[in-house]
Motif scaffolding. Structure first.
Motif, PDB file in Angstrom:
ATOM      1  N   ILE A  16      89.994  -6.289  17.015  1.00 40.28           N
ATOM      2  CA  ILE A  16      90.381  -5.270  16.322  1.00 40.28           C
ATOM      3  C   ILE A  16      89.539  -4.148  15.915  1.00 40.28           C
ATOM      4  O   ILE A  16      89.379  -2.884  15.657  1.00 40.28           O
ATOM      5  CB  ILE A  16      91.570  -5.467  16.259  1.00 40.28           C
ATOM      6  N   GLY A  17      88.888  -5.217  14.863  1.00 41.43           N
ATOM      7  CA  GLY A  17      87.422  -3.965  14.068  1.00 41.43           C
ATOM      8  C   GLY A  17      86.842  -3.200  14.715  1.00 41.43           C
ATOM      9  O   GLY A  17      86.300  -2.405  14.524  1.00 41.43           O
ATOM     10  N   THR A  18      86.136  -4.450  15.890  1.00 39.23           N
ATOM     11  CA  THR A  18      85.323  -3.494  16.684  1.00 39.23           C
ATOM     12  C   THR A  18      85.878  -2.032  17.402  1.00 39.23           C
ATOM     13  O   THR A  18      85.368  -1.064  17.565  1.00 39.23           O
ATOM     14  CB  THR A  18      84.561  -4.446  18.258  1.00 39.23           C
ATOM     15  N   LEU A  19      87.156  -1.997  17.953  1.00 43.57           N
ATOM     16  CA  LEU A  19      87.917  -0.740  18.776  1.00 43.57           C
ATOM     17  C   LEU A  19      87.677   0.453  17.468  1.00 43.57           C
ATOM     18  O   LEU A  19      88.037   1.405  17.675  1.00 43.57           O
ATOM     19  CB  LEU A  19      89.309  -1.245  18.845  1.00 43.57           C
ATOM     20  N   VAL A  20      87.615  -0.569  16.402  1.00 47.51           N
ATOM     21  CA  VAL A  20      88.755   0.633  14.685  1.00 47.51           C
ATOM     22  C   VAL A  20      87.257   1.461  15.099  1.00 47.51           C
ATOM     23  O   VAL A  20      87.309   2.486  14.514  1.00 47.51           O
ATOM     24  CB  VAL A  20      89.260  -0.791  13.394  1.00 47.51           C
TER      25      VAL A  20
END
Length: 112
Positions: A16-20
């Motif tokens: 999720i952090g990578t997507l953000v």
């Protein structure tokens, strides 16, 4: 029911952090490209306006010059003004001009 991040696995949080992070970079690149397009458009508009103004200025000067020349060609000067100006501009004649004949390579050529 409250959301608890302790229940989410680390791999899911990293994903999720990578997507953000990817979303933030994408938004930044989109805004930068939009700003570049705006600057190019403003620059092109400024160049178009400057070119149009300069072209209009040149055409205006040419038109004014054309009017001045046509007006000057219709004006008649009193007296023998043209010969007086020519005499003043020529100054003292050269010695070869006072004698009949012409000169070619430093030697006098007789004319009939």
């Amino acid at each position: 029911m409250q959301f608890d991040l302790n229940a989410v696995e680390t791999a899911t949080l990293v994903f999720i952090g990578t997507l953000v992070f990817a979303l933030v970079i994408t938004v930044f690149m989109m805004m930068a490209s939009f700003a570049a397009l705006v600057l190019v458009g403003v620059g092109r508009l400024a160049w178009f306006i400057a070119g149009t103004l300069l072209l209009g200025l040149v055409r205006g000067i040419n038109h004014a010059w054309d009017l001045l020349v046509h007006h000057a060609s219709r004006v008649e000067l009193p007296g023998d003004f043209a010969s007086d100006i020519a005499a003043e501009m020529m100054g003292q004649p050269a010695p070869s001009c006072t004698q009949p004949g012409r000169w070619l390579h430093g030697e006098r050529v007789k004319t009939s």
